[in-house]
Design a protein around this motif. Sequence first.
Motif, PDB file in Angstrom:
ATOM      1  N   SER A 547       0.830  -1.198   0.000  1.00  0.00           N
ATOM      2  CA  SER A 547       0.000   0.000   0.000  1.00  0.00           C
ATOM      3  C   SER A 547       0.870   1.255   0.000  1.00  0.00           C
ATOM      4  N   PHE A 548       0.283   2.386  -0.420  1.00  0.00           N
ATOM      5  CA  PHE A 548       1.036   3.634  -0.520  1.00  0.00           C
ATOM      6  C   PHE A 548       1.695   4.015   0.799  1.00  0.00           C
ATOM      7  N   ASP A 549       1.004   3.775   1.905  1.00  0.00           N
ATOM      8  CA  ASP A 549       1.537   4.198   3.190  1.00  0.00           C
ATOM      9  C   ASP A 549       2.668   3.301   3.684  1.00  0.00           C
ATOM     10  N   ARG A 550       2.823   2.103   3.082  1.00  0.00           N
ATOM     11  CA  ARG A 550       3.865   1.180   3.540  1.00  0.00           C
ATOM     12  C   ARG A 550       4.937   0.911   2.500  1.00  0.00           C
ATOM     13  N   ILE A 551       4.805   1.536   1.325  1.00  0.00           N
ATOM     14  CA  ILE A 551       5.735   1.243   0.239  1.00  0.00           C
ATOM     15  C   ILE A 551       7.167   1.600   0.610  1.00  0.00           C
ATOM     16  N   GLN A 552       7.338   2.515   1.566  1.00  0.00           N
ATOM     17  CA  GLN A 552       8.680   2.869   2.045  1.00  0.00           C
ATOM     18  C   GLN A 552       9.401   1.649   2.598  1.00  0.00           C
ATOM     19  N   ASN A 553       8.639   0.739   3.195  1.00  0.00           N
ATOM     20  CA  ASN A 553       9.251  -0.453   3.787  1.00  0.00           C
ATOM     21  C   ASN A 553       9.927  -1.336   2.746  1.00  0.00           C
ATOM     22  N   LEU A 554       9.402  -1.287   1.500  1.00  0.00           N
ATOM     23  CA  LEU A 554       9.992  -2.089   0.425  1.00  0.00           C
ATOM     24  C   LEU A 554      10.958  -1.278  -0.424  1.00  0.00           C
ATOM     25  N   GLY A 555      10.587  -0.041  -0.718  1.00  0.00           N
ATOM     26  CA  GLY A 555      11.364   0.764  -1.650  1.00  0.00           C
ATOM     27  C   GLY A 555      12.624   1.373  -1.092  1.00  0.00           C
ATOM     28  N   THR A 556      12.852   1.234   0.205  1.00  0.00           N
ATOM     29  CA  THR A 556      14.094   1.710   0.820  1.00  0.00           C
ATOM     30  C   THR A 556      14.738   0.556   1.594  1.00  0.00           C
ATOM     31  N   ILE A 557      15.984   0.750   1.976  1.00  0.00           N
ATOM     32  CA  ILE A 557      16.660  -0.275   2.775  1.00  0.00           C
ATOM     33  C   ILE A 557      16.103  -0.200   4.196  1.00  0.00           C
ATOM     34  N   SER A 558      15.296  -1.171   4.525  1.00  0.00           N
ATOM     35  CA  SER A 558      14.638  -1.221   5.828  1.00  0.00           C
ATOM     36  C   SER A 558      14.720  -2.635   6.371  1.00  0.00           C
ATOM     37  N   MET A 559      14.244  -2.824   7.591  1.00  0.00           N
ATOM     38  CA  MET A 559      14.251  -4.156   8.190  1.00  0.00           C
ATOM     39  C   MET A 559      13.431  -5.134   7.338  1.00  0.00           C
ATOM     40  N   ILE A 560      12.310  -4.660   6.811  1.00  0.00           N
ATOM     41  CA  ILE A 560      11.439  -5.526   6.011  1.00  0.00           C
ATOM     42  C   ILE A 560      12.076  -5.879   4.674  1.00  0.00           C
ATOM     43  N   SER A 561      12.601  -4.874   3.947  1.00  0.00           N
ATOM     44  CA  SER A 561      13.196  -5.146   2.634  1.00  0.00           C
ATOM     45  C   SER A 561      14.444  -6.013   2.762  1.00  0.00           C
ATOM     46  N   ILE A 562      15.220  -5.799   3.812  1.00  0.00           N
ATOM     47  CA  ILE A 562      16.416  -6.628   4.045  1.00  0.00           C
ATOM     48  C   ILE A 562      16.011  -8.059   4.365  1.00  0.00           C
ATOM     49  N   THR A 563      14.964  -8.221   5.169  1.00  0.00           N
ATOM     50  CA  THR A 563      14.477  -9.559   5.517  1.00  0.00           C
ATOM     51  C   THR A 563      14.032 -10.316   4.269  1.00  0.00           C
ATOM     52  N   VAL A 564      13.287  -9.638   3.382  1.00  0.00           N
ATOM     53  CA  VAL A 564      12.853 -10.271   2.136  1.00  0.00           C
ATOM     54  C   VAL A 564      14.059 -10.663   1.291  1.00  0.00           C
ATOM     55  N   PHE A 565      15.037  -9.786   1.211  1.00  0.00           N
ATOM     56  CA  PHE A 565      16.253 -10.073   0.441  1.00  0.00           C
ATOM     57  C   PHE A 565      16.983 -11.297   0.996  1.00  0.00           C
ATOM     58  N   ILE A 566      17.111 -11.361   2.323  1.00  0.00           N
ATOM     59  CA  ILE A 566      17.810 -12.496   2.948  1.00  0.00           C
ATOM     60  C   ILE A 566      17.040 -13.792   2.724  1.00  0.00           C
ATOM     61  N   LEU A 567      15.743 -13.747   2.939  1.00  0.00           N
ATOM     62  CA  LEU A 567      14.928 -14.955   2.762  1.00  0.00           C
ATOM     63  C   LEU A 567      14.992 -15.481   1.331  1.00  0.00           C
ATOM     64  N   THR A 568      14.862 -14.583   0.353  1.00  0.00           N
ATOM     65  CA  THR A 568      14.874 -15.019  -1.050  1.00  0.00           C
ATOM     66  C   THR A 568      16.268 -15.407  -1.511  1.00  0.00           C
ATOM     67  N   SER A 569      17.293 -14.867  -0.856  1.00  0.00           N
ATOM     68  CA  SER A 569      18.669 -15.255  -1.193  1.00  0.00           C
ATOM     69  C   SER A 569      19.013 -16.622  -0.619  1.00  0.00           C
ATOM     70  N   LEU A 570      18.555 -16.871   0.599  1.00  0.00           N
ATOM     71  CA  LEU A 570      18.878 -18.127   1.280  1.00  0.00           C
ATOM     72  C   LEU A 570      18.010 -19.299   0.827  1.00  0.00           C
ATOM     73  N   LEU A 571      16.915 -19.009   0.152  1.00  0.00           N
ATOM     74  CA  LEU A 571      15.993 -20.072  -0.256  1.00  0.00           C
ATOM     75  C   LEU A 571      16.686 -21.218  -1.001  1.00  0.00           C
ATOM     76  N   PRO A 572      17.447 -20.974  -2.062  1.00  0.00           N
ATOM     77  CA  PRO A 572      18.124 -22.097  -2.735  1.00  0.00           C
ATOM     78  C   PRO A 572      19.212 -22.727  -1.888  1.00  0.00           C
ATOM     79  N   VAL A 573      19.859 -21.901  -1.049  1.00  0.00           N
ATOM     80  CA  VAL A 573      20.917 -22.418  -0.181  1.00  0.00           C
ATOM     81  C   VAL A 573      20.343 -23.410   0.825  1.00  0.00           C
ATOM     82  N   VAL A 574      19.246 -23.012   1.472  1.00  0.00           N
ATOM     83  CA  VAL A 574      18.587 -23.880   2.451  1.00  0.00           C
ATOM     84  C   VAL A 574      18.054 -25.142   1.767  1.00  0.00           C
ATOM     85  N   CYS A 575      17.562 -24.990   0.554  1.00  0.00           N
ATOM     86  CA  CYS A 575      17.040 -26.139  -0.183  1.00  0.00           C
ATOM     87  C   CYS A 575      18.158 -27.149  -0.478  1.00  0.00           C
TER      88      CYS A 575
END
Length: 624
Positions: A547-575
């Motif tokens: 949503s417009f009010d939360r897009i900052q969480n994804l569009g900037t380096i934040s705890m949420i965007s970093i978490t998504v990056f780590i999870l999607t990066s580790l997915l093949p590694v964990v697999c």
Amino acid sequence: MKIKFIISLFLLITSINALSQSLSTEQLKGSIKKMIEDKEIPGGIITVVSKDSVLFSLACGYSDIKNSIEVKENNLFQIASLTKTFTAMAIMRLVKEGKLSLNDELKLIAPEIPFKNKWENTHPIKIKHLLEHKAGFNDLSYADLARRTQEINYSNSIEKIKSYESALKSNWKPGLVTSYSNPGFSILGYVIEKKTNKRFEDYIKDEILIPLGMSDSGFINHFDAVEQSLIVKGYTEIDNEIVESKNKIEINASTGMISNIDDMSKFLQYFLNEELQQNKLIIGMIGVTDMERLHSDFDTKNNIKTGYNLTLEDRFFGEKEFLFKGNSGLTDGFVSNFIYSRDLDIGVFASTNFFGRSNRAIIDLLINNYCESKEIQNQYKVVDTDLSKFKDWEGEHRELNDSQEIWNFINFPVRTKSVKIEGNYLVVSDIENGEYRYKNVGGNAFLSEEYKETIPTVYLTEYEGEKSLKFYESTYVTTSKTAYSLLRFFLVISLIILIVTVIILMVKLIIFPFKKSIKSSLVRTIKLALPFLMLVFSILLSMSNLSFDRIQNLGTISMISITVFILTSLLPVVCIWLIYSLIKNRKLLKNKTSKIFLSLVAFANIFICAYCVFMGWFAVRFWI
């Protein structure tokens, strides 16, 4: 009894006549105000015009909820993407002056723009592709949307365009696919500046707005402090509460224009009045006609008549499904629409200051009222002809539009259409919606009688010798039905296996406090479910911040965007780690059923992981 019958008959006839009559102006105003109140929209401005008069005008609701300030007719609204129509008019003005051509190549007129098109030698990006959203560019990224709330001052237009560089990459051969792109219109704004040596917003003001008498319209830098106080506040809904939008007003060729009810009435009348088009000498009748049709080679070669055109899209409104040209705009806090029909001699503009609430019902009411007695003869007639000549189009077709979207992996397997010929019917089917049946209206064009369509919506097309399908606004090319069937089968099986694994994990977690002996089994099940849980969590975390009010969480380096990056990066590694662990410990399992189940879970994890990585859901960085 006879008297009662006569009275009843009289009342029935009276009521039917009342329903068939147009609503009075006051009744219309009352109905629209109620619609706005029922939708909890703060306020709005609405106008209906003919080519030479204003038929209806209404300003209602609140421009400022907190201070209970009501909307007045001189209030200014942000009209968002309606700006694109003014930008298109400015381009057509340059075409009329001979300073530009719709076929001019971007690389020749603005080589400094950092775009990428691997087909540039054979299929260069042209001005017409940018106007019709056919350059193949992406739309604004999450980082771009996040920056809209920040106070960033670019020194010039090219610097701002370079901030969109990640979006300026053609995903398909230019001219083939319609894919909405705001950055494409930013480029058009820069082209206007380069050709005129004026800021694009000043060129629009001087060459479009002032000649049309739209003295109260423009961009934010065209208004002084007193005039800016007339701009209504925009609102959005956050956690079931209506709050004021905080986005700053942009100066951009794709959005940012501000206008009021009187000026938009004049704008509509320009498109309705051919005499006015000739007298104003802005783009003339030829320029308007050019804006109302498609220009890309794919469309012209396949006789396609409907689409985005040069920002004037085909729209249907009212109970009679009348065809209009027009555009719509949506930004944080505002929804705006304008439509017009010279055949009906009517134009409608509506703008409301609440994000995400459609103006459709208001426009339909107005069209029903003012076009009640009007009829337009359908120019397309169904032809009952043998369609065997189209047999080569039978088979599976995959959608091209929006394949650059990061969420594409979610619905990609079902974005196909099956085409077959059944006598005089073209049958198009898909997994989600079943069959659609279309009748030929001449040539390669088809429409649905079942849905009471009056213009072609489906075309059997060709592109560089290959069969393709234009289905409403989407482009489809031939593909393998077997390949897609196998993909769907393995995805469904894999998802079922992994969901069952998660259910087993939940059961074991519940049992574990009472039965400690299942510890090793619980640990093993956690390993089995971990990659899938990481995938699901990364998706849910991302989608909950769109949503417009939360897009900052994804569009900037934040705890949420970093978490998504780590999870999607580790997915093949964990697999990979999971598979190694299973192979290493498989011999310790004595139960054959357990070994089979572990093998199935391992396969499901590998398949889902490989699919996500292939589709781009890997190391996702929303902030770039």
